[in-house]
Design an enzyme around this catalytic site. Sequence first.
Site, PDB file in Angstrom:
ATOM      1  N   ALA A  12       0.857  -1.229   0.109  1.00 33.04           N
ATOM      2  CA  ALA A  12       0.081  -0.033  -0.011  1.00 33.04           C
ATOM      3  C   ALA A  12       0.748   1.324   0.108  1.00 33.04           C
ATOM      4  O   ALA A  12       0.395   2.277  -0.274  1.00 33.04           O
ATOM      5  CB  ALA A  12      -0.832   0.119   1.267  1.00 33.04           C
ATOM      6  N   SER A  14       4.378   1.220  -1.218  1.00 37.81           N
ATOM      7  CA  SER A  14       5.293   1.184  -2.336  1.00 37.81           C
ATOM      8  C   SER A  14       5.265  -0.156  -3.084  1.00 37.81           C
ATOM      9  O   SER A  14       4.724  -1.308  -2.622  1.00 37.81           O
ATOM     10  CB  SER A  14       6.672   1.504  -1.938  1.00 37.81           C
ATOM     11  N   GLY A  15       6.015  -0.160  -4.398  1.00 43.53           N
ATOM     12  CA  GLY A  15       5.933  -1.465  -5.010  1.00 43.53           C
ATOM     13  C   GLY A  15       7.497  -1.752  -5.421  1.00 43.53           C
ATOM     14  O   GLY A  15       8.284  -0.841  -5.410  1.00 43.53           O
ATOM     15  N   ARG A  16       7.740  -3.183  -5.906  1.00 48.17           N
ATOM     16  CA  ARG A  16       9.052  -3.568  -6.320  1.00 48.17           C
ATOM     17  C   ARG A  16       8.921  -4.552  -7.011  1.00 48.17           C
ATOM     18  O   ARG A  16       8.118  -5.358  -7.101  1.00 48.17           O
ATOM     19  CB  ARG A  16      10.259  -3.703  -5.182  1.00 48.17           C
ATOM     20  N   HIS A 241      -2.428 -13.115  -2.837  1.00 49.08           N
ATOM     21  CA  HIS A 241      -2.414 -12.216  -1.631  1.00 49.08           C
ATOM     22  C   HIS A 241      -1.154 -11.801  -0.934  1.00 49.08           C
ATOM     23  O   HIS A 241      -1.015 -13.023  -0.481  1.00 49.08           O
ATOM     24  CB  HIS A 241      -3.525 -12.567  -0.638  1.00 49.08           C
ATOM     25  N   ASP A 242      -0.498 -10.771  -0.652  1.00 53.42           N
ATOM     26  CA  ASP A 242       0.668 -10.745  -0.509  1.00 53.42           C
ATOM     27  C   ASP A 242       0.770 -11.462   0.900  1.00 53.42           C
ATOM     28  O   ASP A 242       1.910 -12.160   1.071  1.00 53.42           O
ATOM     29  CB  ASP A 242       0.974  -9.181  -0.257  1.00 53.42           C
ATOM     30  N   THR A 243      -0.350 -11.379   2.005  1.00 57.07           N
ATOM     31  CA  THR A 243      -0.079 -12.064   3.270  1.00 57.07           C
ATOM     32  C   THR A 243       0.125 -13.689   2.995  1.00 57.07           C
ATOM     33  O   THR A 243       0.947 -14.400   3.566  1.00 57.07           O
ATOM     34  CB  THR A 243      -1.214 -11.770   4.086  1.00 57.07           C
ATOM     35  N   THR A 263       2.308  -2.484   6.082  1.00 52.42           N
ATOM     36  CA  THR A 263       1.264  -1.324   6.386  1.00 52.42           C
ATOM     37  C   THR A 263       0.055  -1.797   7.327  1.00 52.42           C
ATOM     38  O   THR A 263      -0.425  -1.287   8.088  1.00 52.42           O
ATOM     39  CB  THR A 263       0.835  -0.788   5.034  1.00 52.42           C
ATOM     40  N   ASN A 300      -7.170  -9.050  11.022  1.00 57.87           N
ATOM     41  CA  ASN A 300      -6.583  -7.757  10.431  1.00 57.87           C
ATOM     42  C   ASN A 300      -6.182  -6.903  11.656  1.00 57.87           C
ATOM     43  O   ASN A 300      -7.077  -6.572  12.326  1.00 57.87           O
ATOM     44  CB  ASN A 300      -7.618  -7.218   9.405  1.00 57.87           C
TER      45      ASN A 300
END
Length: 465
Positions: A12, A14-16, A241-243, A263, A300
């Site tokens: 939420a 940054s990205g890489r 889903h990143d998690t 985040t 969450n």
Amino acid sequence: MKAVVLAVDLGAESGRVMAAEIGDGINLREMSRFINKPIKKEGHLRWDMESLWRGILEGFTVAAAQYGDLIKSISFDTWAVDFALINNEGELIEEPVCYRDPRTEGLVDSIETEFGKDTIWKHTGIRNLPFNTVFQLLALKKSAPEKLKQAESILMIPDFLAWKLCGVASNEWTNASSTALASPSGQGWDLDLIKKIGLGDLAIFDKALTKSGIELGTVSADIAEITGLKRDVKVLTCASHDTASAAALTPAGAGQVFISSGTWSLMGMISEQPLLSKEAKEANLSNELAWDGRSRPLKNIMGLWVLQNCRRTWNEEGGADWSYPELVDVARSAADVDLVLDVDDAAFFEQHSKENPYADRVVKWFADRGVQIPADEGNISLAVIKGLAHAYANTLKEIEKVSGQKAQAVTILGGGGRNELLVEMTAQLCDCPVRVGAHEATALGNAVIQAFALDLIKREDIAKL
């Protein structure tokens, strides 16, 4: 070095694009990093997908020049719940809306009043949160039903990015499980629920869900020409889903609890079965899917978002240049207070604004409860870090109670593990060992699932990384 896979990891903030060199182990190297900042457009807070895509293509270009034929695959992971709608001509209907947009205000109450507070939980095992995909779709149906009728596909953000890369539309199951529209078993969309709440006439739910580690296609000719990637580079699903990608690195065995700390903080465990009891619902758990189809019950927690936005207040509006380690240092010498900040208070959900900066919100939260704290960086940072550590400890007790398992260890995955004070406080408050896992857990989990899908590593090696 046997091969290289590219993990695109968007958070939420940054990205890489990370290149994972697969050899005796897995080494991550950053190819590009870029800001992710939603913008106000056409009446809503939206993700700037054009800017994100430019950052992604830049990373692909750097990787192609550095690794060439060694690159075997690419996969995407991002936050959950947000989506893109595609029409039957393969066009984006509108730019994706950010989950912090207020369009869903009041919908949880109205749906619970009409259908009952337990309806969505009983079908999906997902807690009613206003930003969940189900409520976003109902808000869109209310404000612009024609957009939903035009849609042929709903693509969660990582599915959308994969579609842009290879032209294949799919719904990867870990991200679909976060929508509150899918079966907790991973079998597919819960069509009974979808029909009951008034979304049953939509074509977007016609597709089956796609497992993690599946080949969707290969890089399109246009993208290959722009970036220098080879056309035979595969586009795979990871745990999108990143998690779920981070949680793939949870140590094997019973009683292992993970905290994907970024985040947002997502705290939970890997379970053979979803936790669907009344007690689990009252503990505000959600049953999402793990990459391998097992359940991933979790809670969450607001996470580092509050500290990130306090830092933004001091740096952008105050003209300072605080780093996170510096904030930890000044927090250590700050005066403590007895009251513990509730980092999940609604005051800390809304987007940062100059009119209502986050540091002021923290001071006001305490003042509203009769406690005065100095409005300086050290005291505010301490309050936020302490509040987050207490949220972790309280959630651990809830997970133990609901699951019937005594926690053997808590593993902090992701950027929160770099916050030494947060780790120390969490260890003091939790009645079990607390360890720090991979700081780049999401990108590493993404890469590991790709490597497994390509037969470059064995299943038993995944949780050892």
